[in-house]
Design a protein around this motif. Sequence first.
Motif, PDB file in Angstrom:
ATOM      1  N   PHE A   1      69.753  17.694  -6.182  1.00 31.27           N
ATOM      2  CA  PHE A   1      70.129  19.107  -6.242  1.00 31.27           C
ATOM      3  C   PHE A   1      68.880  19.991  -6.236  1.00 31.27           C
ATOM      4  CE2 PHE A   1      70.235  22.270  -9.812  1.00 31.27           C
ATOM      5  CZ  PHE A   1      70.683  23.347  -9.061  1.00 31.27           C
ATOM      6  N   ILE A   2      67.890  19.669  -7.079  1.00 31.34           N
ATOM      7  CA  ILE A   2      66.636  20.431  -7.127  1.00 31.34           C
ATOM      8  C   ILE A   2      65.915  20.347  -5.786  1.00 31.34           C
ATOM      9  CG2 ILE A   2      64.396  20.662  -8.267  1.00 31.34           C
ATOM     10  CD1 ILE A   2      66.727  21.384 -10.074  1.00 31.34           C
ATOM     11  N   GLU A   3      65.883  19.140  -5.233  1.00 32.46           N
ATOM     12  CA  GLU A   3      65.153  18.923  -3.978  1.00 32.46           C
ATOM     13  C   GLU A   3      65.740  19.733  -2.833  1.00 32.46           C
ATOM     14  OE1 GLU A   3      64.131  15.246  -0.870  1.00 32.46           O
ATOM     15  OE2 GLU A   3      65.351  14.893  -2.669  1.00 32.46           O
ATOM     16  N   HIS A   4      67.039  19.662  -2.652  1.00 32.62           N
ATOM     17  CA  HIS A   4      67.661  20.298  -1.489  1.00 32.62           C
ATOM     18  C   HIS A   4      67.901  21.794  -1.679  1.00 32.62           C
ATOM     19  CE1 HIS A   4      68.353  16.641   0.824  1.00 32.62           C
ATOM     20  NE2 HIS A   4      68.694  16.044  -0.308  1.00 32.62           N
ATOM     21  N   THR A   5      68.197  22.208  -2.900  1.00 28.51           N
ATOM     22  CA  THR A   5      68.518  23.619  -3.134  1.00 28.51           C
ATOM     23  C   THR A   5      67.278  24.493  -3.266  1.00 28.51           C
ATOM     24  OG1 THR A   5      70.540  22.952  -4.270  1.00 28.51           O
ATOM     25  CG2 THR A   5      69.812  25.209  -4.614  1.00 28.51           C
ATOM     26  N   TYR A   6      66.211  23.974  -3.858  1.00 26.35           N
ATOM     27  CA  TYR A   6      65.023  24.785  -4.131  1.00 26.35           C
ATOM     28  C   TYR A   6      63.771  24.286  -3.419  1.00 26.35           C
ATOM     29  CZ  TYR A   6      68.175  26.423  -7.773  1.00 26.35           C
ATOM     30  OH  TYR A   6      69.266  26.924  -8.441  1.00 26.35           O
ATOM     31  N   LEU A   7      63.383  23.027  -3.653  1.00 23.45           N
ATOM     32  CA  LEU A   7      62.117  22.536  -3.107  1.00 23.45           C
ATOM     33  C   LEU A   7      62.114  22.542  -1.580  1.00 23.45           C
ATOM     34  CD1 LEU A   7      61.363  19.539  -5.514  1.00 23.45           C
ATOM     35  CD2 LEU A   7      60.612  21.919  -5.678  1.00 23.45           C
ATOM     36  N   TYR A   8      63.253  22.247  -0.986  1.00 25.90           N
ATOM     37  CA  TYR A   8      63.321  22.228   0.476  1.00 25.90           C
ATOM     38  C   TYR A   8      62.892  23.565   1.070  1.00 25.90           C
ATOM     39  CZ  TYR A   8      65.353  22.638   5.121  1.00 25.90           C
ATOM     40  OH  TYR A   8      65.535  22.887   6.452  1.00 25.90           O
ATOM     41  N   HIS A   9      63.309  24.662   0.450  1.00 25.13           N
ATOM     42  CA  HIS A   9      63.019  25.988   1.003  1.00 25.13           C
ATOM     43  C   HIS A   9      61.549  26.371   0.827  1.00 25.13           C
ATOM     44  CE1 HIS A   9      67.211  26.838   1.904  1.00 25.13           C
ATOM     45  NE2 HIS A   9      67.518  26.300   0.733  1.00 25.13           N
ATOM     46  N   ILE A  10      60.874  25.722  -0.105  1.00 21.59           N
ATOM     47  CA  ILE A  10      59.445  25.969  -0.286  1.00 21.59           C
ATOM     48  C   ILE A  10      58.644  25.263   0.806  1.00 21.59           C
ATOM     49  CG2 ILE A  10      57.471  25.624  -1.831  1.00 21.59           C
ATOM     50  CD1 ILE A  10      59.436  25.836  -4.174  1.00 21.59           C
ATOM     51  N   ILE A  11      59.064  24.039   1.158  1.00 20.76           N
ATOM     52  CA  ILE A  11      58.322  23.268   2.160  1.00 20.76           C
ATOM     53  C   ILE A  11      58.984  23.327   3.531  1.00 20.76           C
ATOM     54  CG2 ILE A  11      57.475  21.677   0.399  1.00 20.76           C
ATOM     55  CD1 ILE A  11      59.568  19.656   1.383  1.00 20.76           C
ATOM     56  N   ARG A  12      60.056  24.111   3.652  1.00 17.37           N
ATOM     57  CA  ARG A  12      60.825  24.183   4.898  1.00 17.37           C
ATOM     58  C   ARG A  12      59.927  24.542   6.075  1.00 17.37           C
ATOM     59  NH1 ARG A  12      65.930  28.305   5.971  1.00 17.37           N
ATOM     60  NH2 ARG A  12      66.567  27.453   7.988  1.00 17.37           N
ATOM     61  N   SER A  13      60.119  23.854   7.200  1.00 22.28           N
ATOM     62  CA  SER A  13      59.270  24.098   8.367  1.00 22.28           C
ATOM     63  C   SER A  13      60.087  24.086   9.663  1.00 22.28           C
ATOM     64  CB  SER A  13      58.140  23.062   8.438  1.00 22.28           C
ATOM     65  OG  SER A  13      58.675  21.748   8.476  1.00 22.28           O
ATOM     66  N   ASP A  14      61.267  24.721   9.631  1.00 18.08           N
ATOM     67  CA  ASP A  14      62.100  24.782  10.836  1.00 18.08           C
ATOM     68  C   ASP A  14      61.390  25.617  11.904  1.00 18.08           C
ATOM     69  OD1 ASP A  14      63.642  23.802   8.840  1.00 18.08           O
ATOM     70  OD2 ASP A  14      65.410  24.998   9.270  1.00 18.08           O
ATOM     71  N   HIS A  15      61.433  25.155  13.135  1.00 17.67           N
ATOM     72  CA  HIS A  15      60.822  25.931  14.208  1.00 17.67           C
ATOM     73  C   HIS A  15      61.850  26.469  15.191  1.00 17.67           C
ATOM     74  CE1 HIS A  15      61.124  21.834  15.903  1.00 17.67           C
ATOM     75  NE2 HIS A  15      61.346  22.463  17.029  1.00 17.67           N
ATOM     76  N   ARG A  16      63.077  26.008  15.119  1.00 14.53           N
ATOM     77  CA  ARG A  16      64.107  26.497  16.031  1.00 14.53           C
ATOM     78  C   ARG A  16      64.760  27.767  15.466  1.00 14.53           C
ATOM     79  NH1 ARG A  16      65.534  23.184  20.072  1.00 14.53           N
ATOM     80  NH2 ARG A  16      67.618  24.107  20.264  1.00 14.53           N
ATOM     81  N   HIS A  17      64.953  28.749  16.347  1.00  9.45           N
ATOM     82  CA  HIS A  17      65.582  30.027  15.969  1.00  9.45           C
ATOM     83  C   HIS A  17      64.795  30.706  14.841  1.00  9.45           C
ATOM     84  CE1 HIS A  17      68.686  28.061  18.252  1.00  9.45           C
ATOM     85  NE2 HIS A  17      68.970  27.217  17.285  1.00  9.45           N
ATOM     86  N   ASN A  18      63.489  30.538  14.830  1.00 11.08           N
ATOM     87  CA  ASN A  18      62.643  31.070  13.755  1.00 11.08           C
ATOM     88  C   ASN A  18      61.826  32.236  14.292  1.00 11.08           C
ATOM     89  OD1 ASN A  18      60.920  31.556  11.651  1.00 11.08           O
ATOM     90  ND2 ASN A  18      59.918  29.565  11.704  1.00 11.08           N
ATOM     91  N   PHE A  19      62.102  33.449  13.783  1.00  9.28           N
ATOM     92  CA  PHE A  19      61.428  34.657  14.262  1.00  9.28           C
ATOM     93  C   PHE A  19      59.996  34.802  13.742  1.00  9.28           C
ATOM     94  CE2 PHE A  19      65.961  35.814  14.399  1.00  9.28           C
ATOM     95  CZ  PHE A  19      66.070  36.391  15.653  1.00  9.28           C
ATOM     96  N   SER A  20      59.565  33.970  12.825  1.00  9.95           N
ATOM     97  CA  SER A  20      58.286  34.150  12.147  1.00  9.95           C
ATOM     98  C   SER A  20      57.102  33.938  13.089  1.00  9.95           C
ATOM     99  CB  SER A  20      58.184  33.172  10.971  1.00  9.95           C
ATOM    100  OG  SER A  20      56.897  33.203  10.404  1.00  9.95           O
ATOM    101  N   VAL A  21      55.990  34.625  12.782  1.00 11.29           N
ATOM    102  CA  VAL A  21      54.762  34.408  13.548  1.00 11.29           C
ATOM    103  C   VAL A  21      54.212  33.006  13.301  1.00 11.29           C
ATOM    104  CG1 VAL A  21      54.063  36.828  13.678  1.00 11.29           C
ATOM    105  CG2 VAL A  21      53.402  35.462  11.695  1.00 11.29           C
TER     106      VAL A  21
END
Length: 431
Positions: A229-249
Amino acid sequence: MKFPDVKLIFVLSIVIRTILLVYGVIQDSFSMVKYTDIDYYVFLDSLNFIWNYDGSPYERETFRYTPLLSYMMLPTLLNVHLGKLLFVVFDVLTGFYIYKLLEKHYGNLTENSKSSIPVIGCSLWLLNPMVITISTRGNAESIMSFLIIFFLYLLDFGYIMTSGVVYGIAIHFKIYPVVYAIPLTMYFLFFMDRTNYKNIKSLVLFGVSSLFSLIGITYLVYLKFGYEFIEHTYLYHIIRSDHRHNFSVWNMVLYMEQMPSLIKQNTNNIFIKNYGSNTLKHIYYNVLNNKNLSSVPQFLNCILIPILILVKKSFKIQKKHEMKPFITLIQVIAVQTMFFVHFNKVITSQYFIWYLTYIPFFSLHVVDLFKNNKIRLIKLILVWILSQAVWLYFGFQLEFKNQNCFISLFCAGCLMLLGNVYVIGDFISAI
């Protein structure tokens, strides 16, 4: 200019959402292209793992949310589309509490354009095409919008502890509202119309109730689902590195990570063969190519900008006795959220809802621009829309047509960032 009655706005918004809900069911039945958001099926599958298999929602790949969201999908056991109806209810409730907040602060003003601010404000939410589409397609962002607006409503009407409880629940659902602790603390200490002792007491009550709510709910969920639960709900978003449909520079850095051996070979050629410098290679690998640096400008903006705005505003209030501190608080939170979203290393369309929730509280500014500077208002709207459109064009060429347009997409990301910084600057000037 006479504005429609608020009841008409709510009826119209509900009718539009109802039509789109029905249309979505029809399109899903007959078309290969589904109206329903893919995330909605993720929510349904997560409930299925819990309810039918007595398992974990995280057995469903890509489920990155609190299990409370899975349990909120229980009505879908009766009908698969009832989850979307639930999200629409939260959507409309958000509009209702936006109206109540604006009515409190602007409803009794004598000038016609100002007294119409509550209607204009809730219209900016209830009739916003992006907001309507997000909820009717089955995206759960309306839950967060409701929790945020509801805790602000409770706070403004003096329900300090209850507001703190709802704020804690909001952080449990998605961790980003934790950054609001900075402007909220400054509001309690310097802007509330009370004595210093009562201000500090209110801050402590709000803080303790928020922590109790957040820690209590999170711990109970942890007992049930454990570390995953901690890993997927919180930690994932800290290390998240999606590149598809990502508007970020930072999208290109994340994209390039998919081919590390090729990049390493090319950078070795550039830095070693051409320049003969291990130092430059070290700087590249440890500094320039470090996506974790993305959080530095993000958090500097989220921390420093609200402090600077509120410090400046506090001096103005002392000197000129300007007073709409709670609207100022919401506007600062809006700016803070925009910085958080547009400087994040991952940005998707649903993130825009995070700050569109607060746009109604700039209604007075929008009305002023409409009356006195229409060109500037049109320019703000076009900059926000067209900067996204440019990125979407090149994103489509890359992801769906396999065109080599990496440089163009990176430039489009930079253009989008600059465009949104321009919009944020305008909002800051309006506070």
